[in-house]
Design an enzyme around this catalytic site. Structure first.
Site, PDB file in Angstrom:
ATOM      1  N   TYR A 144       0.852  -1.198   0.000  1.00 41.93           N
ATOM      2  CA  TYR A 144       0.000   0.000   0.000  1.00 41.93           C
ATOM      3  C   TYR A 144       0.882   1.240   0.000  1.00 41.93           C
ATOM      4  O   TYR A 144       1.758   1.395   0.860  1.00 41.93           O
ATOM      5  CB  TYR A 144      -0.895  -0.002   1.241  1.00 41.93           C
ATOM      6  CG  TYR A 144      -1.853   1.171   1.319  1.00 41.93           C
ATOM      7  CD1 TYR A 144      -2.967   1.237   0.493  1.00 41.93           C
ATOM      8  CD2 TYR A 144      -1.646   2.199   2.231  1.00 41.93           C
ATOM      9  CE1 TYR A 144      -3.855   2.298   0.572  1.00 41.93           C
ATOM     10  CE2 TYR A 144      -2.528   3.269   2.323  1.00 41.93           C
ATOM     11  CZ  TYR A 144      -3.627   3.314   1.490  1.00 41.93           C
ATOM     12  OH  TYR A 144      -4.508   4.372   1.564  1.00 41.93           O
ATOM     13  N   ASP A 240       9.026   2.380   0.903  1.00 36.84           N
ATOM     14  CA  ASP A 240       7.891   3.019   1.561  1.00 36.84           C
ATOM     15  C   ASP A 240       7.932   2.599   3.026  1.00 36.84           C
ATOM     16  O   ASP A 240       7.475   1.519   3.397  1.00 36.84           O
ATOM     17  CB  ASP A 240       6.580   2.591   0.909  1.00 36.84           C
ATOM     18  CG  ASP A 240       5.385   3.348   1.467  1.00 36.84           C
ATOM     19  OD1 ASP A 240       5.437   3.760   2.645  1.00 36.84           O
ATOM     20  OD2 ASP A 240       4.387   3.515   0.747  1.00 36.84           O
ATOM     21  N   LYS A 268       4.116   7.734   9.531  1.00 37.68           N
ATOM     22  CA  LYS A 268       3.363   7.449  10.742  1.00 37.68           C
ATOM     23  C   LYS A 268       4.123   7.716  12.050  1.00 37.68           C
ATOM     24  O   LYS A 268       3.619   8.409  12.926  1.00 37.68           O
ATOM     25  CB  LYS A 268       2.855   6.013  10.720  1.00 37.68           C
ATOM     26  CG  LYS A 268       1.686   5.792   9.758  1.00 37.68           C
ATOM     27  CD  LYS A 268       1.138   4.384   9.909  1.00 37.68           C
ATOM     28  CE  LYS A 268       0.096   4.063   8.850  1.00 37.68           C
ATOM     29  NZ  LYS A 268      -1.180   4.767   9.079  1.00 37.68           N
TER      30      LYS A 268
END
Length: 439
Positions: A144, A240, A268
């Protein structure tokens, strides 16, 4: 034992009159038995509007890496607030926070600030295209990289089981013509794509740990193999690390596995819960933003979130943080495995540092295909049983630990998890170990 959540239910009903589905992001609508509303938290504990306390393993879907209300983080942000929210101009925290990030990421030379992981992935792709003069990119199935039109492909199968179709209604199908999908863990498949001149590949995007689909560690030599293939073909390697960055090691997965990409996308855990993202990388690539590559954003690099970045990175630089993450993550995973075995429940438990994944119905999970075969109906029921026992967890089976979680918290969690498993597999007269919807 918590029996119901009447105030949350009432507030959710009200919210549905002004917010689609009563939530601010669609993924929260999947929370069981319904979305909860909270009034605050301290350390590893969240308190909902009904006054119930929970050990929190959602952590804002990952960002709250220091726990709620961390004193150093709170003080750093509070100190900045009286001086204004944003200037639309330079300030010293832009480079101070960037220097702190670069100090943790050997080989990275520049930082470009953004606001979300989706935005950061988009600018990483644009920079890679500018730097290489190529257009296409490769991503792995199950990975993702945000919800933009270009990237939302191959993350989850559609109703027909297809991975090579748009991931959402309203997505521009033309955007998908620029991406090639490869299976996670298969170097030969990646090599075939990258070596094909007709593919015109600018960048290979990869989650170095497949956190979004099972918390699957990379096969031995896989990341190094990707690095070699990219070097051979002049392709940029993009890690990522929206989830793994500053979480699985101070230098993220790049440090943990000893492989240096060209670009690293961070988000995050970068600011302890404040909205910020970044791309770190080689100067030759990021400096393309000085040579015709448009990168804009009114809120990029604002002083509030960069105060949070600096404070979070400093807190995560304290000695012992990452060994404690590994110890607590392993303690949680081992306790879960023991509980599942005790009640004859077939389930795999994966763990990388402070990220844990429970995968019901599987003996093991090393591939995205195996991940898709997990029994999510059973886990949905388990989630509600855990909520009743004071554990706030994500749907889908992924768990996050913060620096505020103690070994005692983990032990309490394992006991509550075991009780929840017992209650779930023992209902409705089903034999223990039957993994199906028992709700």
């Amino acid at each position: 034992m918590i029996d119901s959540w009447p105030t949350s239910a009432r507030l959710w009903d009200r919210a549905k009159s002004s917010l689609p589905g009563g939530v601010s992001t669609g993924m929260r609508a999947s929370m069981r038995p319904h979305p909860l509303f909270f009034r605050g938290g301290r350390g590893p504990v969240l308190t909902d509007v009904d006054g119930n306390d929970y050990l929190d393993y959602v952590l804002g879907w990952g960002p709250v890496v220091l726990g709620h209300g961390h004193p150093g983080l709170t003080e750093a942000v509070t100190r900045r607030l009286p001086d204004g929210a944003t200037f639309g101009a330079g300030h010293e925290l832009e480079y101070l926070a960037a220097e702190a990030v670069l100090d943790a990421l050997p080989g990275m030379e520049r930082v470009l600030w953004s606001n979300t992981g989706s935005e950061a992935d988009q600018i990483a792709l644009r920079l890679a295209r500018a730097a290489t003069g190529r257009n296409r990119f490769v991503k792995m199935t199950g990975h993702y990289h945000g919800w933009s039109d270009a990237f939302l492909l191959g993350y989850r199968p559609d109703a027909d089981g297809r991975l090579d179709r748009a991931g959402t209604r309203g997505q521009n199908p033309a955007a998908l013509s620029d991406v090639s999908l490869a299976p996670w863990g298969d170097l030969d498949a990646v090599g075939t794509i990258l070596r094909d001149p007709a593919q015109d590949v600018a960048a290979l995007f990869v989650e170095p740990v497949l956190c979004n689909s099972g918390v699957i560690a990379p096969p031995d030599g896989y990341l190094a193999g990707l690095r070699s293939l990219c070097d051979e073909t002049g392709t940029l390697l993009v890690f990522d690390e929206v989830i793994t960055g500053f979480r699985v090691a101070r230098g993220g997965a790049a440090e943990l596995y000893g492989v240096q990409p060209d670009l690293i996308v961070l988000a995050k855990a970068l600011a302890g819960g404040y909205p910020v993202a970044a791309v770190a990388g080689r100067a030759a690539v990021l400096d393309q933003s000085l040579h015709g590559v448009v990168h804009a954003g009114t809120y990029n690099g604002n002083p509030i979130v960069l105060a949070a970045v600096k404070a979070t990175v400093e807190a995560l630089s304290e000695p012992g943080i990452y060994p404690a993450f590994e110890t607590n993550g392993r303690r949680l995973a081992d306790g879960m495995r023991a509980a599942l075995e005790r009640y004859d429940v077939t389930a795999a438990v994966n763990q990388v540092g402070p990220v844990v994944q429970v995968l019901p119905g599987l003996d093991r999970c090393d591939t995205f295909t195996q991940f898709l075969a997990g029994d999510q109906q059973w886990y949905d029921v388990l989630t509600v049983e855990m909520l009743r026992r004071g554990l706030f967890t994500l749907p889908g089976g992924r768990w996050y630990l913060s620096t505020a979680h103690s070994q005692a918290d983990v032990d309490t969690t394992v006991d509550a998890f075991a009780d929840s498993v017992s209650a779930t597999v023992g209902t409705n007269g089903l034999p223990r170990g039957t993994l199906q919807d028992v709700g």
